[in-house]
Design an enzyme around this catalytic site. Structure first.
Site, PDB file in Angstrom:
ATOM      1  N   ASP A 276       0.870  -1.168   0.000  1.00  0.00           N
ATOM      2  CA  ASP A 276       0.000   0.000   0.000  1.00  0.00           C
ATOM      3  C   ASP A 276       0.918   1.234   0.000  1.00  0.00           C
ATOM      4  OD1 ASP A 276      -2.109   1.747   0.066  1.00  0.00           O
ATOM      5  OD2 ASP A 276      -3.222   0.659   1.597  1.00  0.00           O
ATOM      6  N   TRP A 277       0.316   2.375  -0.159  1.00  0.00           N
ATOM      7  CA  TRP A 277       1.035   3.647  -0.337  1.00  0.00           C
ATOM      8  C   TRP A 277       2.016   3.886   0.830  1.00  0.00           C
ATOM      9  CZ3 TRP A 277      -0.355   7.319  -4.282  1.00  0.00           C
ATOM     10  CH2 TRP A 277       0.282   8.561  -4.184  1.00  0.00           C
TER      11      TRP A 277
END
Ligand code: NOJ
Length: 719
Positions: A276-277
């Site tokens: 994820d980011w």
């Protein structure tokens, strides 16, 4: 056969006549370490307006980069960057363009929680097909969807993005979305790669706060959080996104057990995992890695192939290889997985996106139809005293409340390139609905979504007094759902409740429409309402679908995929909990211990009568087949759709089981006066068995119950 006569470069990997595995091996053999590491990184391209994700603008995209998150709606910018990759990099490897296409790209349809409430996976598959077509023609080849995090805490903003509280339901919709996005062949036109997220256990976020650690036992991991991912992988999901949460000490983005042992070794997933980011870098703030280099090592060694945006892989993987801490074999395996998807998507053959005008890409009539059908099937009639709905024609109707004339918030969380102007508001929908006379439709805002300003109340009451019936349009702003959007109470802001209390004083029948991205605490609203319709965040066809239900053009068929607690204080509350020792005690002293609306609740305008639940046998042995059957008759005056939820209960077991577990559901259309037979073919291992904390499936002899509605039938598994 592909015509190869015009292929100038005869490198094997450029030749589509060879198998993808051979092309991957050939390309890997030609790549140097730097080129390989580039493939393991993802940057962004275009304007990013998601405030949770604003990264440093990457101006000079390297031609060798593996992937980009593409924020634009037209393919031109993408094509020019792709050209650089294909024509200016040494090996001409195309870039993979991803984006958060969560519930539509431009044709925004209901949020996932609403989709689950439709209990119609075929319709969801169609909707994902629409999203894929709009994304593909805009230059996106990969969506970060579906989210299949089982979530049982309505305070968590991300309950809106998943399919509710049940593992089986999340699995069914995981598979449906994967089919819709990917189709049969990834390289087909208008198809995109799917990404199951957030792997794994993100939905267990404590107290509904986002990004916080989760405490998940291995048993719960296996019986609750992993199943939807396993189903999604079996359906062919190309990729997986690792989650932000820490799973009882080992962050999900550095978790060898979940990323490698389970995903790659047991489930044999051949695709790749994207973080994820900034999740790799966040291993530092989570207290695992002391610096970015260690973070890169932890994540990569655990089995995470692509680093989303934080550059840790870009900066440190090369050094880690040179120091012997990461093997070239591991790098090749990771790069090979990413290249394989690029080949499967056909990006080497068709790297560019065709430029089409907007009207050939967006809001096609067939797409709007799918969105409307999904919207109307997702809406849940929670209450309908004395058949106050559908509305009688000729009535004067007062639409009152902040959602009545609003467009923006009906789009819901993560609305990609959804445009407020495309949304049909509730008011516009009813004004256009056949049989309703415009002058009989009255309107007042009454109040805002929150705050204390009651100045609109007087006008609202004045308008309400002129009407035969009031439709109060209440709900949540879109920004109250989604990522980083936790709420400490799930009741609507007091101002909206106060508006309703004032409207009640008029003595007129009161219908409440609720638009929300989560289950709501309706303890103060329910007693005031004669009818209540939960419409979730329905997307651009909101008003048409709502008008269809209010007028009776559609018969509501949605049912809750998540429990509506009586108050926030009951959370977590979900139907498939384990049993307690003293069932008669341990209740709340000050409120009921029952939820306001249970999982599966949802009314119809018609009446369905259930026959007797029958089983093909009451004593069974391993290997036997077992079928459950029930007839349902529509004895009311409207055609309607009914969904049957089939539950299993195992009263005694070596690992205690929930009070009941959903194992199958089916939705059927039943015209008024007709009946349909619903069947459930029970697979003993799958439906009566259970997993232990190592994920091993067990089936134990003894008593089981098959349950539907309020009926249950006993069966016994014997030697
Ligand atoms: C963070 C979110 O958690 C995830 O769901 C999303 O796909 C990525 N950002 C990319 O925008």
């Amino acid at each position: 056969m592909t015509d190869l006569s015009d292929i100038k470069d005869r490198s094997l990997y450029k030749n589509p006549a060879f198998s993808i595995d051979r092309r991957v091996d050939d390309l890997l053999a030609r790549m140097n370490l730097e080129e390989k590491i580039y493939q393991l990184n993802q940057y962004t391209l275009g304007r990013n307006n998601n405030e949770n994700n604003i990264g440093e603008a990457v101006k000079n995209i390297p031609a060798e980069i593996g992937s980009l998150i593409y924020f634009e709606t037209t393919p031109e910018l993408r094509n020019s960057v792709q050209k650089k990759a294909v024509e200016e990099s040494r090996l001409g490897i195309p870039i993979l363009f991803g984006y958060d296409v969560i519930h539509g790209f431009r044709t925004i349809y209901p949020i996932s929680l609403g989709q689950a409430a439709s209990w119609n996976p075929e319709l969801v598959e169609d909707a994902c097909g629409v999203a894929a077509q709009e994304a593909f023609t805009s230059g996106v080849n990969w969506t970060f969807s579906p989210m299949v995090d089982v979530a049982r805490d309505g305070r968590w903003g991300r309950v809106s993005e998943g399919y509710g509280e049940d593992p089986y339901v999340n699995g069914v919709f995981a598979a449906a979305s994967v089919r819709g996005y990917q189709g049969d062949t990834l390289s087909a036109k208008n198809k995109v790669a799917a990404c199951l997220k957030h792997y794994v256990g993100y939905g267990a976020s404590e107290a509904g706060r986002d990004y916080v650690p989760t405490e998940i036992s291995k048993q719960t991991l296996w019986d609750t959080y992993l199943p939807p991912f396993e189903v999604g992988i079996k359906a062919g999901a190309a990729t997986v996104m690792s989650a932000f949460n820490n799973i009882s000490g080992i962050p999900a983005s550095a978790n060898y057990y979940t990323l490698t042992e389970i995903l790659k070794k047991r489930w044999k997933h051949r695709g790749f995992v994207v973080s994820d980011w900034d999740a790799v870098k966040q291993l530092i703030t989570q207290g695992l890695a002391a610096n970015e280099k260690e973070a890169a090592w932890y994540a990569f060694s655990a089995g995470l192939e692509m680093d989303m945006t934080d550059n840790c892989y870009q900066k440190h993987l090369g050094k880690l290889v040179k120091e012997g801490k990461v093997s070239m074999e591991a790098i090749d395996d990771a790069v090979g997985r990413i290249l394989r998807l690029k080949f499967e998507l056909g990006l080497f053959e068709n790297p560019y996106t065709e430029i089409l005008p907007d009207d050939k890409r967006f809001l096609l009539p067939s797409s709007l139809n799918v969105a409307e059908q999904l919207a109307q099937e997702s809406m849940v009639l929670l209450k309908n005293n004395k058949g106050v709905l559908p509305l009688k024609k000729g009535y004067k109707i007062a639409f009152i409340g902040p959602m009545a004339n609003n467009r923006l918030h009906l789009l819901g969380s993560w609305s990609a390139h959804g445009n407020e102007k495309d949304v049909v508001s509730i008011l516009d929908g009813i004004r256009k609905e056949k049989g309703f006379i415009k002058k009989n439709i009255l309107f007042a805002d009454g109040c805002g979504f929150d705050g204390n300003d009651q100045r609109g109340f007087a006008e609202a009451i004045r308008v309400a007094e002129q009407a035969d019936i009031i439709i109060a349009c209440l709900g949540e702003k879109k920004t109250w759902s989604g990522e980083n959007a936790s709420r400490s109470v799930i009741a609507l802001p007091r101002i909206q409740e106060e508006l309703l209390e004032n409207l009640k004083k008029t003595g007129k029948p009161l219908v409440v429409l609720l638009s929300s991205g989560r289950p709501l605490d309706l303890s103060r609203i329910e007693p005031l309402a004669d009818a209540m319709l939960e419409i979730w965040q329905p997307g651009i066809t909101a008003g048409i679908a709502v008008a269809g239900i209010l007028s009776g053009r559609y018969n509501p068929s949605g049912k809750l995929p998540i429990t509506f607690p009586y108050t926030t204080g009951q959370i977590p509350i979900y139907y498939n909990h384990r049993k307690s020792g003293r069932t008669h005690q341990g209740k709340y002293q000050n409120i009921t211990s029952e939820p306001l609306y249970s999982f599966g609740h949802g009314l119809s305008y018609t009446k369905f009568e259930y026959g007797t639940l029958k089983l093909s046998s009451s004593k069974i042995r391993r290997g036997d087949t077992l079928r459950a059957e029930i007839e349902v008759k529509n004895v009311g005056n409207y055609d309607g759709k009914e969904t049957l939820l089939w539950f299993v209960a195992d009263p005694f077991s070596s690992i205690t089981r929930p009070v009941k577990e959903l194992k199958y559901f089916e939705k059927k259309e039943i015209p008024a006066g007709e009946s349909r037979i619903f069947t459930f073919d029970i697979n003993l291992e799958r439906d009566l068995g259970f997993v232990n904390e190592d994920g091993k499936r067990l089936l134990e002899n003894g008593i089981f119950y098959i349950m539907v509605k309020d009926q249950k039938v006993k069966i016994e598994l014997i030697d």
